[in-house]
Write an enzyme that holds these catalytic residues in place. Sequence first.
Site, PDB file in Angstrom:
ATOM      1  N   LYS A 281      96.910  18.079  44.532  1.00  0.00           N
ATOM      2  CA  LYS A 281      97.311  16.837  43.916  1.00  0.00           C
ATOM      3  C   LYS A 281      98.374  17.325  42.749  1.00  0.00           C
ATOM      4  O   LYS A 281      99.297  16.569  42.332  1.00  0.00           O
ATOM      5  CB  LYS A 281      96.439  16.339  43.275  1.00  0.00           C
ATOM      6  CG  LYS A 281      95.422  15.263  44.495  1.00  0.00           C
ATOM      7  CD  LYS A 281      94.305  14.669  43.961  1.00  0.00           C
ATOM      8  CE  LYS A 281      93.134  15.303  43.290  1.00  0.00           C
ATOM      9  NZ  LYS A 281      92.344  16.214  44.354  1.00  0.00           N
TER      10      LYS A 281
ATOM     11  N   GLY B  41      90.710  20.364  38.611  1.00  0.00           N
ATOM     12  CA  GLY B  41      91.693  21.444  38.205  1.00  0.00           C
ATOM     13  C   GLY B  41      92.905  21.252  39.108  1.00  0.00           C
ATOM     14  O   GLY B  41      93.038  21.515  40.249  1.00  0.00           O
TER      15      GLY B  41
ATOM     16  N   GLN C  51      89.588  14.853  42.132  1.00  0.00           N
ATOM     17  CA  GLN C  51      88.768  15.062  43.081  1.00  0.00           C
ATOM     18  C   GLN C  51      89.253  14.337  44.325  1.00  0.00           C
ATOM     19  O   GLN C  51      90.536  14.226  44.558  1.00  0.00           O
ATOM     20  CB  GLN C  51      87.236  14.725  42.784  1.00  0.00           C
ATOM     21  CG  GLN C  51      86.394  15.495  41.865  1.00  0.00           C
ATOM     22  CD  GLN C  51      86.852  15.294  40.414  1.00  0.00           C
ATOM     23  OE1 GLN C  51      86.645  14.032  40.089  1.00  0.00           O
ATOM     24  NE2 GLN C  51      87.021  16.284  39.505  1.00  0.00           N
TER      25      GLN C  51
HETATM   26  P1  IMP Z   1      80.413  17.586  39.718  1.00  0.00           P
HETATM   27  O1  IMP Z   1      81.559  16.664  40.126  1.00  0.00           O
HETATM   28  O2  IMP Z   1      80.696  18.909  39.060  1.00  0.00           O
HETATM   29  O3  IMP Z   1      79.144  17.361  39.708  1.00  0.00           O
HETATM   30  O4  IMP Z   1      80.280  18.290  41.376  1.00  0.00           O
HETATM   31  C1  IMP Z   1      79.782  17.444  42.585  1.00  0.00           C
HETATM   32  C2  IMP Z   1      80.547  18.018  43.870  1.00  0.00           C
HETATM   33  O5  IMP Z   1      81.781  17.630  43.800  1.00  0.00           O
HETATM   34  C3  IMP Z   1      80.402  19.389  44.093  1.00  0.00           C
HETATM   35  O6  IMP Z   1      80.389  19.609  45.357  1.00  0.00           O
HETATM   36  C4  IMP Z   1      81.757  19.971  43.653  1.00  0.00           C
HETATM   37  O7  IMP Z   1      81.992  21.028  44.287  1.00  0.00           O
HETATM   38  C5  IMP Z   1      82.701  18.718  43.968  1.00  0.00           C
HETATM   39  N1  IMP Z   1      83.841  18.758  43.094  1.00  0.00           N
HETATM   40  C6  IMP Z   1      83.904  18.414  41.865  1.00  0.00           C
HETATM   41  N2  IMP Z   1      85.132  18.365  41.250  1.00  0.00           N
HETATM   42  C7  IMP Z   1      85.914  18.846  42.245  1.00  0.00           C
HETATM   43  C8  IMP Z   1      87.345  19.253  42.317  1.00  0.00           C
HETATM   44  O8  IMP Z   1      88.345  18.940  41.541  1.00  0.00           O
HETATM   45  N3  IMP Z   1      87.597  19.771  43.576  1.00  0.00           N
HETATM   46  C9  IMP Z   1      86.907  20.064  44.741  1.00  0.00           C
HETATM   47  N4  IMP Z   1      85.488  19.623  44.521  1.00  0.00           N
HETATM   48  C10 IMP Z   1      85.185  19.178  43.552  1.00  0.00           C
END
Ligand code: IMP
Length: 428
Positions: A16, A40, A225
């Site tokens: 993205k 990120g 995400q």
């Molecule tokens: P959280 O957002 O840190 O609570 O993570 C929840 C889930 O979302 C996990 O499987 C993370 O690896 C995934 N996740 C969160 N942010 C990202 C992102 O920016 N890219 C890919 N996966 C993400």
Amino acid sequence: MKTCAIIGSQWGDEGKGKITDYLSAKSDVVVRFQGGNNAGHTIIVEDKKIVLHLIPSGILHKNTVSIIGHGVVFDPIAFLEEIKDVEKAGINLTPENLKISENTSIITSYHKLLDSLREKKGPVKIGTTGKGIGPCYEDKSARMAIQLKDLKDLDILKEKLSRSFKEKEVLFQNLYNETNYPTIEQEANQLFELGKSILPFIEDTFSYLNKAYDDKKNILLEGAQGALLDIDYGTYPFVTSSNTTFGGIYTGAFIPPSGIDEVVGITKAYTTRVGEGPFPTELFDDVGEAIQTKGHEFGATTGRKRRCGWLDLPLLKYTIKTSKLTSIALTKVDVLAGQSELKICDYYEFQGKKIECSYPGLDLSKVKPHFKSFKTFNDNFEVDNYIPSDDLKQFLDYIEIQTKTPLSIIAYGPERSQVIIKKEFFNN
Ligand code: IMP
């Protein structure tokens, strides 16, 4: 004037950053509406790699205002570190080019600690980024969150922190045997001090955005995400804690749904996932390994290896519905060049039925994916004015025809210039 939203159409990490960067250059305002520094976005500018976690990509363009909406969860420590990195890259952050909603929820030390304790010792391992995202959204829903505006007043901070801390302390001490965390006094003092550097950026972003909309500015909504990590539409419970789909825009920043002209679904030409959860097209062989290596599939936030698999049409068609995608930006096409095989998942078989489009209740761990094979391609992407070969075109056309959604952008490398633009989104 136009409003355009960017939504990750898979499990995040679709590339993205590069597309947002391209579209930001033509936007007056760029808005983050959900998530936090779990995101990120990597952007390569003249050999310099810039990774943005919390700050919208608009910041890289001189005439663009970047907004962090109230739907974002905001870690003050991470934000101040990111500011330093961005300034090192020669970009000046001022209250004129960066505005943060006074109602963003603040991620505290307690949220980060709870996130990591749950991952280590809790009942369900999600594979979170460990940034305190889920616990912060929990406090928001429980009406106990600290908001950015609370950082103005030490007494308010102490009072609000103590409300949610009472319950957390029981968990830390009695469930997780954890005693190493700051007192309310220490946490409040720290947040108050951090607030002094952040409060100049505070803004009534709702009114600012309303005005920008009424003034017919070009507005870009930058999703973080991916749609399959959406708390409501994603692969629950292996999701993040916000609405990463179209709906998150209205609740997390404003701009009414009817006011959004374009929704671009950023889609990797294959699929990746970090963390736990079902992944029907996942590859466990050399091809998966080769894609992982060639695509540098490591998380931009956590450095974790990403799981890799083929493009999954039943899931992509589902995202087209949940985010009302008007077009697809297909990214990292170059990674598939020269691979020994090339496939797309056409449909699933589930309980004797053919499933061509996923839906919220479908158990993805139990579906059987059916694949269509394509002739592999070996394009040279380094040439000026690159045009896809006939073999690659067959792959691209198939996606367009099956999803009934145009490919508006095709990205074939990390550089800003390595992109085919088939549609202009902003007219000025
Ligand atoms: P959280 O957002 O840190 O609570 O993570 C929840 C889930 O979302 C996990 O499987 C993370 O690896 C995934 N996740 C969160 N942010 C990202 C992102 O920016 N890219 C890919 N996966 C993400």
